[in-house]
Motif scaffolding. Structure first.
Motif: not given
Length: 178
Positions: A95-103, A132-134, A162-178
């Motif tokens: 619902m937010g205005t942030l970029n939906q890809t490239g995050v 939501f995001f994943s 977080l269940r597991a570490a998230a390393t720098a440059t890991t992609a964030i899914t914003l469109i239909r995250p699961t």
């Protein structure tokens, strides 16, 4: 264990959909003092309840029954996104205005971290409470409205950790995250 993707075909689109978190908080109460001790297990588990339409077509019902049988009870899981949440781009979008890809993740976050710095959001863009995001296959929800910096960064609080570490440059899914 295999995670199967919920089909988006006729008969599988729910008539009613409810989505919620099981935060994995354990509580025990002293039988002597009545004091309650709580502890949390990192990473929420998400659960859905859905009502499918009555298609009236046996072949569609057979496909649904076959899909559910393939789960073999709790042996396998289903990758679902919030099918009733409608954002800027439609169902399953934030619902937010942030970029939906490239995050992406900006700085590495350790396992059990309670915040995550993401980048590529755009200047003065928002991530709304309930979006939501994943990351790394973990579905997360933004607990409050956040606005990105001029550099496009947002620090998101992670309830449940977080269940597991998230390393720098890991992609964030914003469109239909699961």
């Amino acid at each position: 264990m295999t995670a199967y993707t919920w089909p988006l075909t006729e008969g599988f689109l729910p008539r009613r959909f409810e989505f919620g978190a099981d935060p994995g908080t354990l509580a025990s109460q002293s039988i002597l003092s009545g004091q309650i001790q709580t502890s949390r297990v990192p990473g929420k588990r998400w659960a859905a309840s859905l009502v499918l339409p009555d298609s009236g077509v046996d072949s569609i019902r057979a496909q649904i029954e076959g899909f559910l049988d393939r789960l073999n009870g709790q042996e396998h899981s289903v990758s679902l996104w919030h099918m009733r949440r409608r954002g800027i781009g439609g169902y399953g979008y934030p619902m937010g205005t942030l970029n939906q890809t490239g995050v992406t993740v900006k700085t590495t976050a350790a396992q059990f971290a309670t915040s995550l710095v993401i980048t590529g959001c755009g200047n003065a863009k928002t991530l709304e409470a309930g979006d939501f995001f994943s990351v790394n296959g973990q579905l997360l929800m933004c607990p409050e409205q956040l606005t990105s910096t001029a550099g496009g960064d947002i620090t998101v609080p992670i309830t449940g950790g977080l269940r597991a570490a998230a390393t720098a440059t890991t992609a964030i899914t914003l469109i239909r995250p699961t």
